[in-house]
Design a protein around this motif. Structure first.
Motif, PDB file in Angstrom:
ATOM      1  N   THR A   1      32.777 -20.687  11.539  1.00  0.00           N
ATOM      2  CA  THR A   1      33.821 -21.449  12.219  1.00  0.00           C
ATOM      3  C   THR A   1      35.133 -20.697  12.040  1.00  0.00           C
ATOM      4  O   THR A   1      35.390 -20.156  10.955  1.00  0.00           O
ATOM      5  N   VAL A   2      35.969 -20.667  13.077  1.00  0.00           N
ATOM      6  CA  VAL A   2      37.287 -20.042  12.978  1.00  0.00           C
ATOM      7  C   VAL A   2      38.338 -20.967  13.570  1.00  0.00           C
ATOM      8  O   VAL A   2      38.020 -21.908  14.285  1.00  0.00           O
ATOM      9  N   SER A   3      39.601 -20.665  13.267  1.00  0.00           N
ATOM     10  CA  SER A   3      40.694 -21.501  13.764  1.00  0.00           C
ATOM     11  C   SER A   3      41.611 -20.774  14.732  1.00  0.00           C
ATOM     12  O   SER A   3      42.501 -21.390  15.311  1.00  0.00           O
TER      13      SER A   3
ATOM     14  N   ILE B   1      32.116 -20.874  16.266  1.00  0.00           N
ATOM     15  CA  ILE B   1      32.822 -21.975  16.932  1.00  0.00           C
ATOM     16  C   ILE B   1      34.318 -21.785  16.712  1.00  0.00           C
ATOM     17  O   ILE B   1      34.773 -21.643  15.571  1.00  0.00           O
ATOM     18  N   TYR B   2      35.066 -21.766  17.804  1.00  0.00           N
ATOM     19  CA  TYR B   2      36.528 -21.765  17.739  1.00  0.00           C
ATOM     20  C   TYR B   2      36.954 -23.228  17.710  1.00  0.00           C
ATOM     21  O   TYR B   2      37.020 -23.894  18.733  1.00  0.00           O
ATOM     22  N   ALA B   3      37.241 -23.721  16.504  1.00  0.00           N
ATOM     23  CA  ALA B   3      37.349 -25.165  16.278  1.00  0.00           C
ATOM     24  C   ALA B   3      38.770 -25.690  16.421  1.00  0.00           C
ATOM     25  O   ALA B   3      39.267 -26.455  15.594  1.00  0.00           O
ATOM     26  N   LEU B   4      39.428 -25.291  17.493  1.00  0.00           N
ATOM     27  CA  LEU B   4      40.744 -25.807  17.830  1.00  0.00           C
ATOM     28  C   LEU B   4      40.715 -26.105  19.328  1.00  0.00           C
ATOM     29  O   LEU B   4      40.120 -25.340  20.090  1.00  0.00           O
ATOM     30  N   GLY B   5      41.334 -27.194  19.726  1.00  0.00           N
ATOM     31  CA  GLY B   5      41.305 -27.558  21.136  1.00  0.00           C
ATOM     32  C   GLY B   5      41.680 -26.393  22.036  1.00  0.00           C
ATOM     33  O   GLY B   5      42.708 -25.739  21.836  1.00  0.00           O
TER      34      GLY B   5
ATOM     35  N   ASP C   1      28.305 -15.280  20.714  1.00  0.00           N
ATOM     36  CA  ASP C   1      28.070 -16.655  21.141  1.00  0.00           C
ATOM     37  C   ASP C   1      29.232 -17.507  20.633  1.00  0.00           C
ATOM     38  O   ASP C   1      29.145 -18.180  19.605  1.00  0.00           O
ATOM     39  N   LEU C   2      30.331 -17.449  21.364  1.00  0.00           N
ATOM     40  CA  LEU C   2      31.559 -18.146  20.988  1.00  0.00           C
ATOM     41  C   LEU C   2      31.642 -19.462  21.748  1.00  0.00           C
ATOM     42  O   LEU C   2      31.634 -19.482  22.984  1.00  0.00           O
ATOM     43  N   ALA C   3      31.709 -20.575  21.015  1.00  0.00           N
ATOM     44  CA  ALA C   3      31.821 -21.903  21.609  1.00  0.00           C
ATOM     45  C   ALA C   3      33.239 -22.427  21.411  1.00  0.00           C
ATOM     46  O   ALA C   3      33.910 -22.101  20.423  1.00  0.00           O
ATOM     47  N   VAL C   4      33.689 -23.246  22.356  1.00  0.00           N
ATOM     48  CA  VAL C   4      35.036 -23.820  22.297  1.00  0.00           C
ATOM     49  C   VAL C   4      34.939 -25.325  22.055  1.00  0.00           C
ATOM     50  O   VAL C   4      33.869 -25.927  22.167  1.00  0.00           O
TER      51      VAL C   4
END
Length: 360
Positions: free
Chosen positions: A44-46, A63-67, A85-88
């Motif tokens: 997970t990243v911010s 996962i890019y865990a910022l809106g 595999d980058l998810a938003v």
């Protein structure tokens, strides 16, 4: 640090969930390699800069865990074209429509998770808001990929005691699972049910319906986590090494060369039962001085004092002596520095230097 990582892995294993560590705390390739399950993730990243730098080091499941903001989607596509595999994450129909439109335009379906508000702490969709959840889900699937739901029990940072923390963990789990159920009942996919905060990860009793846990500060811990009761002072794996540069004996001060530029201005323990100032003070080998804190800070000056009303006495420290200061917030203090100098236990032998990064 090694002990902290093993502790959480062993705790989650019998609960049947995977660990997707949040790398925003350390922002270090070397730490990431020690905390992730494999060299490719999950993670997970911010920030998207974190995503890019970890991707350059071989991390592929992020996962890019910022809106998500629409203008950032071009960077997301660039990383996905590199095999990441980058998810938003999103919580509005407008964001979902932007993600779907970019997916259609590029011919590359961007995975998205709907953020769930489990405790009113920050952003997200309420877990019982069926209309909004389904509308967002349908907007995502008009070109993009609905990967699942994600929540963060930020309210757990205000909880005290095992019973309260277990309640936070159950509320977090229930909110995510309830939202996932609404999506599935509407015929929408929801393979991932992601929860995560360091306090709830360490106190959850039941994670039925959850697929993964995200946590970050557990790698280092800090005084806020100790104040919540998630760790002991001895578990804190990050400190700032400072040097005594002066005395104001009539005021009961020892001056060191670590002010708020070294420690950050995070005063998270000021809202807890024990206010730790800007940090607690240890000798150079990490042994805690009794009730000695970094009570005040200027940009580069730190002021060490006895904790008020404790009855303790200042240690006898000479000009040039070194002290270790344990921080309130590992993420914020780490962000003030470019690298970690690695020592083992009470040793002052530096075994290595690990670079860290910042920026967006």
């Amino acid at each position: 640090m090694d002990r902290n990582i093993v502790r959480l892995r062993e705790r989650l294993a019998p609960l049947g969930v995977s660990l997707r560590p949040h790398l925003k705390t350390a922002k270090s390739i070397e730490v990431a390699r020690r905390v992730m399950t494999t060299r490719e993730g999950p993670a997970t990243v911010s920030t998207l800069r974190e995503a890019r730098l970890f991707a350059n080091a071989g991390v592929r499941d992020i996962i890019y865990a910022l809106g998500i903001a629409p203008w950032k989607l071009a960077k997301v596509i660039d990383l996905r074209r590199q095999g990441v595999d980058l998810a938003v994450v999103l919580d509005t129909v407008e964001q979902a429509q932007a993600v779907a439109a970019t997916s259609r335009e590029t011919g590359m379906a961007i995975p998205a998770l709907i953020e769930i508000d489990c405790d009113g702490h920050r952003s997200g969709v309420l877990p019982n808001d069926q209309d909004r959840l389904v509308a967002i889900g349908r907007a995502v699937t008009d070109g993009a990929e609905l990967r699942g739901v994600l929540t963060h029990a930020g309210g757990s940072y205000a909880a005290r005691g095992d019973e309260a923390l277990q309640r936070c963990a159950e509320e977090e789990r229930h909110a995510a699972v309830a939202a996932a159920t609404i999506l599935r009942d509407a015929g929408l996919p929801c393979p991932v049910v992601s929860v995560g905060s360091t306090p709830t990860a360490h106190r959850a009793v039941d994670l039925s319906g959850v697929t993964e846990v995200r946590a970050g500060v557990f790698v280092f811990f800090d005084l806020v986590m100790a104040g919540i009761g998630i760790c002991q002072i001895d578990d804190i794996a990050i400190s700032v090494l400072a040097t005594v540069i002066g005395h104001q004996r009539e005021k009961g001060w020892i001056l060191v060369d670590a002010g708020w530029m070294a420690m950050s201005q995070d005063r998270g323990t000021s809202r807890q039962e024990i206010n730790q100032g800007y940090g607690v003070v240890c000798d150079s080998s990490g042994r805690l001085f009794d009730n000695i804190i970094l009570a005040d800070a200027n940009q580069e000056h730190g002021i060490i004092k006895v904790r008020p009303n404790s009855g303790a006495t200042l240690p006898q420290l000479k000009i040039g002596d070194r002290v270790r200061i344990l921080p309130n917030h590992a993420c914020a203090t780490g962000a003030q520095h470019r690298s970690y100098h690695i020592v083992r236990g009470a040793s002052d032998l530096i075994e290595g230097e690990w670079q860290r990064f910042g920026g967006w």
